[in-house]
Design an enzyme around this catalytic site. Sequence first.
Site, short mmCIF file in Angstrom:
data_model
loop_
_atom_site.label_atom_id
_atom_site.label_comp_id
_atom_site.label_asym_id
_atom_site.label_seq_id
_atom_site.Cartn_x
_atom_site.Cartn_y
_atom_site.Cartn_z
N ASP A 1 53.88 57.63 31.13
CA ASP A 1 55.36 55.89 30.45
C ASP A 1 56.11 56.09 30.17
O ASP A 1 56.90 56.91 30.46
CB ASP A 1 53.68 56.02 28.87
CG ASP A 1 53.54 54.51 28.80
OD1 ASP A 1 52.91 53.44 29.42
OD2 ASP A 1 54.24 53.76 27.77
N LYS B 1 44.80 56.87 25.82
CA LYS B 1 46.86 57.30 25.76
C LYS B 1 47.17 57.90 24.88
O LYS B 1 45.94 58.54 23.95
CB LYS B 1 46.96 55.35 25.85
CG LYS B 1 48.66 55.24 25.67
CD LYS B 1 48.60 54.50 27.25
CE LYS B 1 49.76 54.65 27.52
NZ LYS B 1 49.84 53.69 28.88
P1 NDP Z 1 60.78 53.94 30.98
O1 NDP Z 1 60.98 54.62 30.09
O2 NDP Z 1 60.91 54.98 32.37
O3 NDP Z 1 61.85 52.87 31.07
C1 NDP Z 1 61.29 52.20 29.96
C2 NDP Z 1 62.32 51.08 29.91
O4 NDP Z 1 62.64 50.20 28.87
C3 NDP Z 1 63.52 51.86 29.44
O5 NDP Z 1 64.89 50.80 30.40
C4 NDP Z 1 64.29 51.32 27.70
O6 NDP Z 1 65.45 51.44 27.76
C5 NDP Z 1 63.67 50.09 28.16
N1 NDP Z 1 63.20 49.90 26.90
C6 NDP Z 1 62.94 50.61 25.29
N2 NDP Z 1 61.98 50.21 24.18
C7 NDP Z 1 63.38 48.88 24.51
C8 NDP Z 1 63.23 47.90 23.75
N3 NDP Z 1 62.80 47.94 22.85
N4 NDP Z 1 64.19 47.03 24.44
C9 NDP Z 1 64.23 46.71 25.40
N5 NDP Z 1 63.70 47.69 25.98
C10 NDP Z 1 63.68 48.50 26.13
O7 NDP Z 1 59.04 53.54 30.79
P2 NDP Z 1 58.24 52.42 32.41
O8 NDP Z 1 59.36 51.41 33.09
O9 NDP Z 1 57.44 53.97 32.37
O10 NDP Z 1 57.10 51.50 31.27
C11 NDP Z 1 57.79 50.07 30.85
C12 NDP Z 1 56.69 49.30 30.29
O11 NDP Z 1 56.07 49.33 31.73
C13 NDP Z 1 55.79 50.49 29.13
O12 NDP Z 1 55.25 48.63 28.67
C14 NDP Z 1 54.78 51.25 30.15
O13 NDP Z 1 53.93 51.12 29.07
C15 NDP Z 1 54.31 49.99 30.54
N6 NDP Z 1 53.90 50.92 31.63
C16 NDP Z 1 54.23 52.17 32.37
C17 NDP Z 1 53.54 52.42 34.28
C18 NDP Z 1 54.18 54.01 34.49
O14 NDP Z 1 53.22 53.84 35.54
N7 NDP Z 1 55.28 53.84 34.46
C19 NDP Z 1 52.48 51.90 34.69
C20 NDP Z 1 51.60 50.43 33.40
C21 NDP Z 1 53.39 49.93 32.46
P3 NDP Z 1 66.16 52.48 27.32
O15 NDP Z 1 66.62 53.71 27.95
O16 NDP Z 1 66.68 52.14 26.09
O17 NDP Z 1 65.41 53.35 26.23
O1 2IT Z 2 49.74 52.25 31.57
C1 2IT Z 2 50.05 52.59 32.10
O2 2IT Z 2 48.54 52.18 32.76
C2 2IT Z 2 50.01 54.15 32.59
N1 2IT Z 2 51.20 54.20 31.72
C3 2IT Z 2 50.37 54.47 33.50
C4 2IT Z 2 48.29 55.15 33.40
C5 2IT Z 2 48.38 56.81 34.61
O3 2IT Z 2 47.43 57.28 34.05
O4 2IT Z 2 48.76 56.43 35.06
#
Ligand code: NDP
Ligand code: 2IT
Length: 453
Positions: free
Chosen positions: A166, A126
């Site tokens: 992420d 990561k």
């Molecule tokens: P994005 O940046 O697309 O979205 C993140 C979202 O979470 C935004 O709406 C953001 O709001 C909100 N957020 C951030 N901090 C806070 C907070 N303190 N309180 C409330 N809302 C908050 O990220 P992702 O959707 O990609 O990621 C979201 C989660 O999913 C993370 O934990 C990530 O590690 C996990 N994840 C992502 C993957 C991926 O493929 N993208 C895969 C597996 C897990 P704001 O715009 O205000 O910051």
């Molecule tokens: O937390 C996760 O699994 C991710 N942000 C996706 C990682 C990836 O390599 O697609």
Amino acid sequence: MHKETQKILDFVIQKDPSQKEFHQAVTTFLTSIDGVVAQEPQIVYHKVLDRLVEPERVIIFRVPWVDDNGKLQINRGYRVQQNSALGPYKGGLRFHPSVNLSILRFLAFEQVFKNSLTGLPMGGGKGGADFNPKGKSDNEVMRFCQSFMTELSKHIGANTDVPAGDMGVGGREIGYMFGQYKRLQNEVTGVLTGKGISFGGSLIRPEATGYGLIYLTQAVLEAENDSLKDKVCLVSGSGNVAQFTVEKLIQLGAKTITLSDSNGVIIDRDGIDSEKLEWVKILKNVRRGRISEYIKKYPKATYIPRTGEEEYNELWNVKADLAFPCAVQNEINIIDAQHMVSNGIKLVGEGANMPTNIDALRLFQAKGVLFLPAKAANAGGVAVSGLEMSQNSGRISWTKDQVDKKLETIMRNIYKQISDAADTYSTHNNFTDGANIAGFLKVADAMIAQGYV
Ligand code: NDP
Ligand code: 2IT
């Protein structure tokens, strides 16, 4: 906890006393696997454990860039290369002001077992930076990404370490970083996943985490003779994972009534239908606006602003059947969990990484709430990243339908692994233990076979 396991936890805490998120991830993991390790007569798994908690390599670097006013800026960049027992390091990059080594170490640690559960040949890593993309122009984001990749490019490669997105890193950022990598290396390879479709990206990668979360939920509900039809759902966040979680819920006949961002929560009891979701996607992905704007467009909904200092989150106090935290770590605390339990929540599926704190997790377990831990529940994203790597190596591209089918098969296979491991080593439907144990055994056996490295 077995004394050898406790020793590992004590070591982790004493070695890096300020890394709270990392301690939290390791504590939950060690608690789950303790029984398996203790049963094991030669204690070889303990020899693996002290290596597992130590990253193979950590790279920390400065990221100098220039903002639109010509002012010099600096951020700190990181890559935690945690474990390569099963394949090249694989895991996302996070750009968020909160990024530090504790958060990235917890994420890299979790990633190792998540990637193991996908069944694809990927190690875990990561990275990211304490850069805040909010309010930055496209050009600033581009310059930052180019500078970040100028250093990161020395440490990654299609057969070494393959980053992806992420929080704060989506298609735009991956495109800028990919372009810079290519300029530096004079090589077009699958060094990043989540790329644009025209330059090696996989169909369904943007959708994969959210869709995968709901495919796993579907498998769990089916085993309980239940389904998603007409279920009322809470979803937090409004970014990549939240959007495609809601999309799949709509397709399968469930109703989502909440979304959020770091400034507040919206509640729409009529349900967020496809038209409203398309509006949210443009708001968040194109205009990069705030979720508070939702109530201007849809005035029947309500908005609750948040500072983040509140004792609990109103979003988790809305009555519903299923909950999908898709924002950030530790967004569900014990008070939130108590609200959810007293409102009769049936299932919690973690779209985000470690959104549930330890006390809340224990309460869900004690009250028999079906709990799908992140390393299983959100593995769909990295799974399709693995499929993107395969397509890049073979210089082929699969159709949307082919990738979607493979994703669903992988998520159903994860269900089987975690439920079988729970039944064999823990208790029925303890998917936290199931995911940790199934993910661990494969990595541990590979490390032993490779000479405890
Ligand atoms: P994005 O940046 O697309 O979205 C993140 C979202 O979470 C935004 O709406 C953001 O709001 C909100 N957020 C951030 N901090 C806070 C907070 N303190 N309180 C409330 N809302 C908050 O990220 P992702 O959707 O990609 O990621 C979201 C989660 O999913 C993370 O934990 C990530 O590690 C996990 N994840 C992502 C993957 C991926 O493929 N993208 C895969 C597996 C897990 P704001 O715009 O205000 O910051
Ligand atoms: O937390 C996760 O699994 C991710 N942000 C996706 C990682 C990836 O390599 O697609």
